[in-house]
Design an enzyme around this catalytic site. Sequence first.
Site, PDB file in Angstrom:
ATOM      1  N   ASP A   1       0.836  -1.202   0.000  1.00  0.00           N
ATOM      2  CA  ASP A   1       0.000   0.000   0.000  1.00  0.00           C
ATOM      3  C   ASP A   1       0.873   1.255   0.000  1.00  0.00           C
ATOM      4  O   ASP A   1       0.685   2.165  -0.819  1.00  0.00           O
ATOM      5  CB  ASP A   1      -0.920  -0.034   1.225  1.00  0.00           C
TER       6      ASP A   1
ATOM      7  N   TYR B   1      -1.321  -7.818   7.731  1.00  0.00           N
ATOM      8  CA  TYR B   1      -2.618  -8.382   8.104  1.00  0.00           C
ATOM      9  C   TYR B   1      -2.513  -9.849   8.506  1.00  0.00           C
ATOM     10  O   TYR B   1      -3.471 -10.418   9.008  1.00  0.00           O
ATOM     11  CB  TYR B   1      -3.635  -8.204   6.977  1.00  0.00           C
TER      12      TYR B   1
ATOM     13  N   THR C   1      -1.395 -10.799   3.191  1.00  0.00           N
ATOM     14  CA  THR C   1      -0.324 -11.660   3.712  1.00  0.00           C
ATOM     15  C   THR C   1       0.806 -10.897   4.392  1.00  0.00           C
ATOM     16  O   THR C   1       1.706 -11.518   4.947  1.00  0.00           O
ATOM     17  CB  THR C   1       0.273 -12.536   2.599  1.00  0.00           C
TER      18      THR C   1
END
Length: 177
Positions: free
Chosen positions: A35, A126, A123
């Site tokens: 992200d 999280y 993965t």
Amino acid sequence: MNSRIHVIHGDITTVAVDAIVNAANPSLMGGGGVDGAIHRAAGPELLEACMTVRRQQGECPPGHAVITAAGRLPAKAVIHTVGPIWRGGEHNEAQLLHDAYLNSLNLALANGYQSIAFPAISTGVYGYPRAAAAEIAVNTISEFITRRASPEQIYFVCYDEETTRLYQRLLTQQGDQ
């Protein structure tokens, strides 16, 4: 069937496809891992687009997906999806992860995109177990493309060798069935 699905070891921010998928957090404001890398590479235009989405609809819940322009990325668009946080597997995580992949594919289809690149959603921080997440990803995408001509090309872009081998093995096993 699997000739449409490819595994790449590399950086998703450099892949020239119609849409890349961002493993986003609900705020859509960037974060760590893939992200953060996508937000950094795309530049301020991506954050601005995400802020617009937030103003229009609020946060993006797990399993859902939204689409924005790609900023400075080589892709045409970024599909932001929120995968589940792993909490032991008893909190609907598998269904939410399936939905994250499926809703991303549906957005690509709705926008006429022929190529899409996915990271290994959920993965990282999280904590979703890699093998279980990869199996859901491969099964969801394989099932989706058996009934549709688009997208024509789907890429799993893996940041490390271990994940790359895992996806390659799953796709090979699936091809043997």
